[in-house]
Design an enzyme around this catalytic site. Structure first.
Site, PDB file in Angstrom:
ATOM      1  N   ARG A 237      32.509 -16.199  18.731  1.00 24.67           N
ATOM      2  CA  ARG A 237      33.019 -16.059  20.093  1.00 24.67           C
ATOM      3  C   ARG A 237      31.848 -16.218  21.056  1.00 24.67           C
ATOM      4  O   ARG A 237      30.708 -15.846  20.722  1.00 24.67           O
ATOM      5  CB  ARG A 237      33.641 -14.682  20.318  1.00 24.67           C
ATOM      6  N   HIS A 285      35.785 -25.269  21.481  1.00 19.47           N
ATOM      7  CA  HIS A 285      36.474 -24.190  20.751  1.00 19.47           C
ATOM      8  C   HIS A 285      37.586 -24.771  19.863  1.00 19.47           C
ATOM      9  O   HIS A 285      38.746 -24.370  19.972  1.00 19.47           O
ATOM     10  CB  HIS A 285      37.053 -23.147  21.731  1.00 19.47           C
TER      11      HIS A 285
HETATM   12  P1  NDP Z   1      36.829 -11.105   9.134  1.00 20.16           P
HETATM   13  O1  NDP Z   1      37.329  -9.885   9.821  1.00 20.16           O
HETATM   14  O2  NDP Z   1      37.438 -11.512   7.850  1.00 20.16           O
HETATM   15  O3  NDP Z   1      35.262 -10.954   8.882  1.00 20.16           O
HETATM   16  C1  NDP Z   1      34.379 -10.427   9.829  1.00 20.16           C
HETATM   17  C2  NDP Z   1      33.001 -10.278   9.203  1.00 20.16           C
HETATM   18  O4  NDP Z   1      32.098  -9.853  10.221  1.00 20.16           O
HETATM   19  C3  NDP Z   1      32.980  -9.211   8.101  1.00 20.16           C
HETATM   20  O5  NDP Z   1      32.135  -9.615   7.053  1.00 20.16           O
HETATM   21  C4  NDP Z   1      32.383  -8.000   8.831  1.00 20.16           C
HETATM   22  O6  NDP Z   1      31.698  -7.095   8.003  1.00 20.16           O
HETATM   23  C5  NDP Z   1      31.415  -8.694   9.769  1.00 20.16           C
HETATM   24  N1  NDP Z   1      31.064  -7.813  10.865  1.00 20.16           N
HETATM   25  C6  NDP Z   1      31.879  -7.269  11.803  1.00 20.16           C
HETATM   26  N2  NDP Z   1      31.180  -6.456  12.619  1.00 20.16           N
HETATM   27  C7  NDP Z   1      29.901  -6.492  12.187  1.00 20.16           C
HETATM   28  C8  NDP Z   1      28.704  -5.844  12.585  1.00 20.16           C
HETATM   29  N3  NDP Z   1      28.681  -4.995  13.616  1.00 20.16           N
HETATM   30  N4  NDP Z   1      27.572  -6.106  11.907  1.00 20.16           N
HETATM   31  C9  NDP Z   1      27.593  -6.965  10.855  1.00 20.16           C
HETATM   32  N5  NDP Z   1      28.690  -7.599  10.401  1.00 20.16           N
HETATM   33  C10 NDP Z   1      29.834  -7.360  11.068  1.00 20.16           C
HETATM   34  O7  NDP Z   1      36.920 -12.271  10.215  1.00 20.16           O
HETATM   35  P2  NDP Z   1      37.090 -13.842   9.955  1.00 20.16           P
HETATM   36  O8  NDP Z   1      36.050 -14.264   8.995  1.00 20.16           O
HETATM   37  O9  NDP Z   1      38.483 -14.184   9.655  1.00 20.16           O
HETATM   38  O10 NDP Z   1      36.791 -14.417  11.427  1.00 20.16           O
HETATM   39  C11 NDP Z   1      35.566 -14.166  12.084  1.00 20.16           C
HETATM   40  C12 NDP Z   1      35.629 -14.609  13.536  1.00 20.16           C
HETATM   41  O11 NDP Z   1      35.622 -16.028  13.636  1.00 20.16           O
HETATM   42  C13 NDP Z   1      36.912 -14.234  14.291  1.00 20.16           C
HETATM   43  O12 NDP Z   1      36.885 -12.884  14.705  1.00 20.16           O
HETATM   44  C14 NDP Z   1      36.864 -15.181  15.472  1.00 20.16           C
HETATM   45  O13 NDP Z   1      36.157 -14.607  16.552  1.00 20.16           O
HETATM   46  C15 NDP Z   1      36.101 -16.385  14.939  1.00 20.16           C
HETATM   47  N6  NDP Z   1      36.952 -17.571  14.822  1.00 20.16           N
HETATM   48  C16 NDP Z   1      36.648 -18.674  15.564  1.00 20.16           C
HETATM   49  C17 NDP Z   1      37.385 -19.814  15.463  1.00 20.16           C
HETATM   50  C18 NDP Z   1      37.018 -21.034  16.213  1.00 20.16           C
HETATM   51  O14 NDP Z   1      37.786 -22.010  16.205  1.00 20.16           O
HETATM   52  N7  NDP Z   1      35.854 -21.079  16.822  1.00 20.16           N
HETATM   53  C19 NDP Z   1      38.558 -19.887  14.586  1.00 20.16           C
HETATM   54  C20 NDP Z   1      38.792 -18.676  13.841  1.00 20.16           C
HETATM   55  C21 NDP Z   1      38.017 -17.570  13.970  1.00 20.16           C
HETATM   56  P3  NDP Z   1      32.432  -6.313   6.804  1.00 20.16           P
HETATM   57  O15 NDP Z   1      32.622  -7.375   5.735  1.00 20.16           O
HETATM   58  O16 NDP Z   1      31.487  -5.278   6.401  1.00 20.16           O
HETATM   59  O17 NDP Z   1      33.729  -5.801   7.353  1.00 20.16           O
HETATM   60  C1  OXD Z   2      40.758 -17.878  16.282  1.00 23.75           C
HETATM   61  C2  OXD Z   2      40.327 -18.988  17.133  1.00 23.75           C
HETATM   62  O1  OXD Z   2      40.316 -16.754  16.500  1.00 23.75           O
HETATM   63  O2  OXD Z   2      40.901 -20.092  17.016  1.00 23.75           O
HETATM   64  O3  OXD Z   2      41.554 -18.120  15.352  1.00 23.75           O
HETATM   65  O4  OXD Z   2      39.385 -18.830  17.910  1.00 23.75           O
END
Ligand code: NDP
Ligand code: OXD
Length: 322
Positions: A237, A285
């Site tokens: 993000r 995005h």
């Molecule tokens: P998940 O919830 O599956 O994974 C999030 C990961 O981030 C986990 O490993 C979590 O740790 C880690 N995390 C969260 N907070 C912290 C912290 N404070 N310190 C260290 N690690 C942290 O999310 P997804 O993988 O499904 O998606 C991730 C992000 O990708 C979404 O939230 C979104 O913002 C972005 N996204 C962007 C898209 C785009 O088109 N640009 C499309 C889809 C998603 P833990 O494993 O310990 O819980």
């Molecule tokens: C998502 C995105 O969060 O597309 O899935 O950004």
């Protein structure tokens, strides 16, 4: 005949592939006799709505449905939904489907390879008609550090590893991924950064992660990177990154190049320096679009499971923010 609670669709701020009518059609295909209401709409009672499928809903909008049972976010990141202080206290489900995960892995592989294979330099040489090959390191000499080892980060890490890169992952709690050096928490963050040549950010935006990608962090990346200077790839993000720091670090060599898919303000304003900076690769995005076919099926299956008492998958923990 039993009346099924209706599904309301609240879709704002999407781009081309976010045509609300297209989403409505897909949901109607998979929802059987359940009514699908695309808002804004007239001729319905808010009380008949049991489910809402949303993308960037306007704060306060969801509070208008007194019988809401589940909110489905039409993407993986829920930061825009959670920001609503009036959000009803019902389960909030995010997207975690192979279709979206595969798309993000494509993006990560494309951009890791683009920087590793010196594409920015090679394309510039081509424009200048310069035949000037540079030494090319093997993937095994480069380490890719992935912030976020969740649904998206884990799959990307495994594929990048299979290409031959050294891969590190960093998460909030301990994780295990075959062939990947997994570190976690603030105590292991500096060690993760010091060993990283290409930093890939797939973190969710939460109060804890906001602004994480800043000068202090960039300065701790491997200063002896075979690439010359470390590279940042952010598809998490925009709120995760300090954009003034990124530009300043590109200018003074703390960062060699960046790929950015997300920005603090989207669409990116026309006067942003990111548009024209020679070491910036930007995308609007769309690293991983949510596909209406795949996601409407996912939502319909979840509703069926919920109504059969099986429970929901990928429910957001609101206290963590993801
Ligand atoms: P998940 O919830 O599956 O994974 C999030 C990961 O981030 C986990 O490993 C979590 O740790 C880690 N995390 C969260 N907070 C912290 C912290 N404070 N310190 C260290 N690690 C942290 O999310 P997804 O993988 O499904 O998606 C991730 C992000 O990708 C979404 O939230 C979104 O913002 C972005 N996204 C962007 C898209 C785009 O088109 N640009 C499309 C889809 C998603 P833990 O494993 O310990 O819980
Ligand atoms: C998502 C995105 O969060 O597309 O899935 O950004």
């Amino acid at each position: 005949m039993s009346i099924k609670g209706a599904l309301a669709l609240l879709i704002h701020g999407g781009t081309d592939n976010w045509s609300p009518q297209r989403w409505k059609g897909r949901f109607e295909d998979v929802c059987g006799d359940r009514r699908v209401i695309l808002l804004p709409a007239g001729g319905f009672e808010p009380a008949e709505v049991h489910y809402a499928a949303v993308w960037k809903p306007v704060p306060g909008e969801l509070a208008g449905f007194p019988n809401l049972k589940v909110i489905f976010n039409l993407g993986a990141g829920v930061d825009a939904v959670i920001a609503d202080p009036t959000l009803p206290e019902v389960p909030l489900v995010r997207v975690a489907v192979d279709d979206l995960t595969g798309r993000m892995t494509e993006y990560v592989v494309l951009h890791v390879l683009m920087h590793h294979r010196q594409e920015l330099y090679l394309r510039q040489s081509q424009r200048e008609k310069r035949w000037a090959p540079k030494f090319q390191w093997p993937a095994s000499a480069i380490s890719v550090g992935i912030m976020g080892l969740g649904t998206l980060g884990t799959e990307a890490a495994q594929v990048v590893r299979r290409i031959g890169f050294q891969v590190l992952g960093w998460s909030r709690t301990p994780r295990q991924v075959d062939g990947v050096t997994c570190l976690h928490g603030s105590r292991q963050f500096d060690s993760f950064l010091a060993r990283t040549d290409i930093l890939v950010c797939l973190l969710p935006l939460t109060p804890e992660t906001r602004g994480t990608l800043n000068r202090d962090v960039f300065a701790k990346l491997n200063r002896n990177s075979p690439l010359g200077a470390p590279v940042l790839i952010n598809a998490g993000r925009g709120g995760l990154q300090n954009e003034a720091d990124i530009l300043a670090c590109l200018d003074d060599g703390t960062l060699g190049a960046v790929s950015l898919d997300v920005f603090g303000k989207e669409p990116l304003p026309a006067d942003s320096r990111f548009w024209t900076h020679p070491n910036v690769v930007l995308t609007p995005h769309n690293a991983a679009d949510t596909d209406p076919d795949a996601i409407s099926r996912y939502v319909a299956e979840q509703i069926a499971g919920f109504e059969a008492g099986v429970g929901l998958e990928n429910v957001v923990d609101r206290s963590r923010g993801y």
